[in-house]
Design a protein around this motif. Structure first.
Motif, PDB file in Angstrom:
ATOM      1  N   ARG A   1       0.764  -1.203   0.137  1.00 16.44           N
ATOM      2  CA  ARG A   1      -0.404  -0.276  -0.092  1.00 16.44           C
ATOM      3  C   ARG A   1       1.000   1.041   0.118  1.00 16.44           C
ATOM      4  O   ARG A   1       0.411   2.210  -0.853  1.00 16.44           O
ATOM      5  CB  ARG A   1      -0.676   0.141   1.059  1.00 16.44           C
TER       6      ARG A   1
ATOM      7  N   ASN B   1       1.561   3.908  -2.824  1.00 21.12           N
ATOM      8  CA  ASN B   1       0.728   6.022  -3.101  1.00 21.12           C
ATOM      9  C   ASN B   1       1.744   6.000  -3.324  1.00 21.12           C
ATOM     10  O   ASN B   1       1.956   7.241  -3.825  1.00 21.12           O
ATOM     11  CB  ASN B   1       0.689   5.628  -1.265  1.00 21.12           C
TER      12      ASN B   1
ATOM     13  N   SER C   1       1.414   6.824  -6.935  1.00 24.41           N
ATOM     14  CA  SER C   1       0.403   8.241  -7.298  1.00 24.41           C
ATOM     15  C   SER C   1       0.234   9.142  -8.822  1.00 24.41           C
ATOM     16  O   SER C   1      -0.447   9.176  -9.286  1.00 24.41           O
ATOM     17  CB  SER C   1      -0.012   9.158  -6.705  1.00 24.41           C
TER      18      SER C   1
ATOM     19  N   TRP D   1      -3.231  -0.505 -10.222  1.00 25.85           N
ATOM     20  CA  TRP D   1      -4.569  -1.457  -9.386  1.00 25.85           C
ATOM     21  C   TRP D   1      -5.285  -2.943  -9.237  1.00 25.85           C
ATOM     22  O   TRP D   1      -5.423  -3.280  -7.756  1.00 25.85           O
ATOM     23  CB  TRP D   1      -5.679  -0.415  -9.898  1.00 25.85           C
TER      24      TRP D   1
ATOM     25  N   THR E   1     -14.008  -2.200  -1.681  1.00 25.81           N
ATOM     26  CA  THR E   1     -13.751  -0.785  -1.028  1.00 25.81           C
ATOM     27  C   THR E   1     -12.281   0.228  -2.094  1.00 25.81           C
ATOM     28  O   THR E   1     -12.954   1.058  -2.620  1.00 25.81           O
ATOM     29  CB  THR E   1     -13.132  -0.471   0.684  1.00 25.81           C
ATOM     30  N   MET E   2     -11.172  -0.937  -2.371  1.00 22.31           N
ATOM     31  CA  MET E   2      -9.855  -0.307  -3.284  1.00 22.31           C
ATOM     32  C   MET E   2     -10.742  -0.119  -4.426  1.00 22.31           C
ATOM     33  O   MET E   2     -10.407   1.049  -5.695  1.00 22.31           O
ATOM     34  CB  MET E   2      -8.917  -0.789  -3.543  1.00 22.31           C
TER      35      MET E   2
ATOM     36  N   SER F   1     -13.824   0.070  -5.908  1.00 22.37           N
ATOM     37  CA  SER F   1     -14.754   1.744  -6.178  1.00 22.37           C
ATOM     38  C   SER F   1     -13.365   2.926  -6.022  1.00 22.37           C
ATOM     39  O   SER F   1     -14.466   3.676  -6.378  1.00 22.37           O
ATOM     40  CB  SER F   1     -15.725   1.808  -4.495  1.00 22.37           C
ATOM     41  N   GLU F   2     -12.775   2.767  -5.415  1.00 21.70           N
ATOM     42  CA  GLU F   2     -11.945   4.071  -5.128  1.00 21.70           C
ATOM     43  C   GLU F   2     -11.024   3.826  -6.418  1.00 21.70           C
ATOM     44  O   GLU F   2     -10.728   5.225  -7.059  1.00 21.70           O
ATOM     45  CB  GLU F   2     -10.334   4.056  -4.119  1.00 21.70           C
TER      46      GLU F   2
ATOM     47  N   TRP G   1     -12.296   5.804  -9.649  1.00 24.53           N
ATOM     48  CA  TRP G   1     -11.968   7.310  -9.462  1.00 24.53           C
ATOM     49  C   TRP G   1     -10.818   7.743 -11.045  1.00 24.53           C
ATOM     50  O   TRP G   1     -10.433   9.082 -11.245  1.00 24.53           O
ATOM     51  CB  TRP G   1     -11.556   8.411  -8.492  1.00 24.53           C
ATOM     52  N   GLU G   2     -10.273   6.784 -10.872  1.00 22.59           N
ATOM     53  CA  GLU G   2      -8.983   7.156 -11.491  1.00 22.59           C
ATOM     54  C   GLU G   2      -8.596   5.883 -12.709  1.00 22.59           C
ATOM     55  O   GLU G   2      -7.784   6.745 -13.874  1.00 22.59           O
ATOM     56  CB  GLU G   2      -7.651   6.661 -10.732  1.00 22.59           C
TER      57      GLU G   2
END
Length: 698
Positions: A452, A456, A459, A467, A485-486, A488-489, A492-493
């Motif tokens: 993780r 980050n 990025s 991902w 959860t990830m 869902s994130e 966005w990317e």
């Protein structure tokens, strides 16, 4: 005659220092001898000696000699000679003609000295179209497209008319930077000045439109060229290959012959690459015939493409035959055949060839290492890595990515951390391929915290592969809630791919999370993602693992075409759900549809026989594997047979089977059989197995 002349002993690129004064007497006969001596040196390739002879004679020479000399200055090694010739010209001729200065400019460009070319251009008291053309061509040829385009715009602003060479050069530069708008404006000038039928400019227009992704325009320009030459054909074939239309590339290649154009060796190579990409063996073999007919079978560019085509089409022996018949084998051909064997799983043969290579580079080492990692031969890969580190000085990002994969395969977290440090120290940390390999390594080694943190830090350059790697790490370590959860994130990317859904569904399968698996299935349907064979297989696997076999069957029924992987997944799923009879029924339907079973299929069938106690049928299936289907038994098939006989008490069959096995049984196999002997009172066989276990342990 006696002349008072100035001469320098050591010319430099700065021509403003006055040469020393000396008195030298020459005759006309002497000048003729000097000219002949210079020409002889140039003819024999002694360009520096020719320049020294010229420089020691401080009289002007005929313009043709200077022009001839400049034409011989065509490599970086000739730059000193070009300086001397230009200095001599300026020192002995009051106002050198523009065309000679242009030849000097061209010489500097061929010597890859753009600084000297630009400096000469800036100092020229007068310039003509040739001056501009020479400098624009120089910048374009040496891959400085922005500078070439700026010069062309400046030239156009000054009202200097471009010629066909200028247009070809600036269009080439536009292609390098994908400048479609300017290319169209240049195209307009080409038409305005009457160069539309020029084959060189036509080829450049085909190239620029294709590189800018407008294949319709590129094809239209191709058809507008009255007589396309071999270069033009090569451009259009190559560009169709680049945009992924390998079929059209091969069709155009075959049309060359009907149009009476002999393909270049690069065109043959491109056509063979196209055949490789779509596994078109028949077309590739036809092209091979053309290679032999045109006498290009000894060309290393063509031969390496031929080897690669046969390898990609599963014809490794034919690829080796092409390699073996080559009289002279270069590094590319050696690397191609080594890679072919390595990536086909024949790593022992690949290593034997690798060890025979007369010369190796980092690409050759990478090819061999990639073969070990592809087939999970981690111990051999680790030994090879150690050898590579002792031998190769300059590792590249591919090497590092493969080495990190080895540490992930071995679950060697410490090795992975050391490689991560090496990556940072040597500036590879921002390479996306290396970064994703590091992420995958931390995940597989169970260090989710480091994964993780690194994710980050990535990025600014991570992609959906990054991902997917992080999602797979969480799924692998049973963190399905975090995985969703990830996910869902991620949206966005980066856009999810079929591999993303495969990872998510595998995470649900590993944690038996039927509810979450259904949510992902619903997401795929709601967002209208194509349910291809990869996603469909992942769905079948998830539903089978979550004990929802009916849903898995419905997913299989919904497939337009069902491949062997899909069938295998459901057959093994039936075994997981203790539904052996259903697995055997599916096998029958699979055969009826004409799907050829593989080793995984037979593993599922034998497991079903174990589940249902079908000893005789299982024996028949094992024997039919190699006899009828040409599938050689693997370790897992022998394990299934030992389990089948042991569980159901067929001790005579077990003894016969174990004593005639073509491979050595593993320790778990021996222990399982010994347990059966104890339960079924078979002391003789038990004694034999106990002895085997003793030998195994000692």
């Amino acid at each position: 005659m006696s002349l008072l002349l100035r001469r320098t002993n050591s010319p430099t690129t700065n021509h403003h220092h006055p040469p020393t004064t000396t008195t030298i007497t020459f005759t006309t006969a002497t000048q003729v001898e000097v000219i002949q001596s210079i020409l002889n040196c140039l003819k024999s390739g002694h360009i520096q000696k020719a320049a020294s002879i010229l420089f020691d004679f401080p009289l002007p020479f005929p313009h043709s000699l200077y022009a001839h000399f400049f034409r011989h200055c065509r490599s970086p090694k000739s730059i000193a000679a070009a300086h001397k010739v230009e200095f001599h010209l300026v020192a002995t001729t009051r106002n050198p003609p523009i065309f000679l200065r242009n030849r000097a400019l061209e010489a500097y460009a061929k010597c890859s000295s753009l600084h000297d070319a630009q400096e000469l251009f800036d100092e020229m008291p007068q310039r003509d179209g040739g001056s501009w053309n020479a400098l624009i061509t120089a910048y374009s040829r040496l891959r400085y497209p922005d500078e070439a385009i700026s010069l062309f715009l400046w030239m156009n602003k000054d009202g200097v008319r471009a010629n066909n060479i200028t247009f070809a050069s600036v269009l080439g530069s536009c292609a390098d930077v994908y400048e479609l708008s300017l290319s169209q404006q240049v195209h307009g000038l080409v038409v305005k000045f009457g160069f539309s039928s020029n084959v060189i400019i036509g080829s450049a227009l085909v190239d620029v439109y294709a590189k800018c992704g407008i294949m319709v325009y590129a094809r239209r320009m191709f058809h507008e060229i009255p007589r396309p030459n071999a270069v033009t054909w090569n451009v259009i074939v190559r560009r169709y290959l680049d945009v992924g239309d390998a079929k059209e590339a091969v069709l155009l290649f075959t049309r060359m012959f009907s149009d009476g154009v002999k393909p270049l060796n690069f065109t043959f190579s491109n056509a063979l690459v196209a055949c490789s990409s779509m596994h078109a063996l028949e077309e590739g073999m036809q092209i091979h015939g053309g290679v032999v007919k045109w006498g290009l079978h000894e060309d290393t560019v063509v031969s390496s493409s031929l080897i690669n085509m046969y390898v990609k089409c599963g014809e490794l022996e034919n690829g080796f035959r092409v390699f073996h018949q080559l009289g002279s084998k270069d590094l590319v051909c050696w690397t191609c055949i080594v890679s072919g064997y390595a990536m086909s799983g024949k790593t022992w043969d690949a290593r034997k060839l690798f060890d025979q290579m007369p010369v190796r580079n980092v690409i050759s080492w990478n090819a061999m290492l990639a073969g070990y990692t592809r087939f999970f031969k981690w111990s051999e890969a680790l030994d090879f890595v150690c050898l590579m580190l002792d031998t190769v000085k300059d590792l590249d990002h591919v090497t590092l990515g493969l080495m990190i994969n080895v540490s992930a395969g071995l679950l060697d977290h410490e090795m992975g951390k050391q490689l991560h440090g090496f990556v940072y120290r040597h500036g590879f940390h921002s390479n996306l391929m290396v970064g994703n390999a590091i992420l995958d390594m931390y995940g597989k080694c169970g260090n989710l915290n480091s994964a993780r943190v690194w994710f980050n830090l990535m990025s600014n350059w991570r992609d959906r592969v990054s991902w997917n790697a992080l999602l797979a790490s969480c799924g692998l370590h049973h963190s399905s809630e975090q995985t969703l959860t990830m996910f869902s994130e991620m949206q966005w990317e980066a856009k999810p791919s079929k591999y993303t859904f495969g990872t998510l569904l595998a995470a649900c399968a590993n944690t038996y999370s039927l509810h979450l698996g259904k949510q992902i299935h619903g997401f795929i349907i709601r967002h209208e993602f194509q349910i291809d064979s990869v996603i469909r297989t992942a769905l079948i696997y998830m539903y089978c693992k979550c004990y929802c076999l009916e849903y898995a069957v419905e997913i299989l029924k919904g497939a337009v075409s069902r491949d062997v992987i899909m069938w295998n997944t459901l057959i093994l799923g039936c075994c997981h759900n203790h539904r052996g009879r259903d697995a055997l029924e599916l096998f029958g339907i699979m055969e009826a549809e004409g799907i050829k079973p593989d080793r995984v299929t037979f593993e599922g069938i034998l497991l079903a026989c174990v589940e249902e106690g079908l000893v005789e049928f299982g024996t028949q299936c094992f024997e039919s594997m190699s006899n009828e289907y040409g599938v050689l038994p693997w370790l897992e098939h022998y394990g299934c047979m030992i389990e089948l006989y042991s569980r159901h008490g067929y001790m005579d069959e077990l003894e016969s089977f174990m004593k005639t096995m073509t491979i050595e049984p593993t320790l778990p196999m021996l222990e399982r059989a010994l347990d059966a002997c104890q339960k079924n009172d078979s002391p003789i066989l038990g004694k034999w197995i106990a002895k085997k276990i003793h030998e195994f342990e000692h």
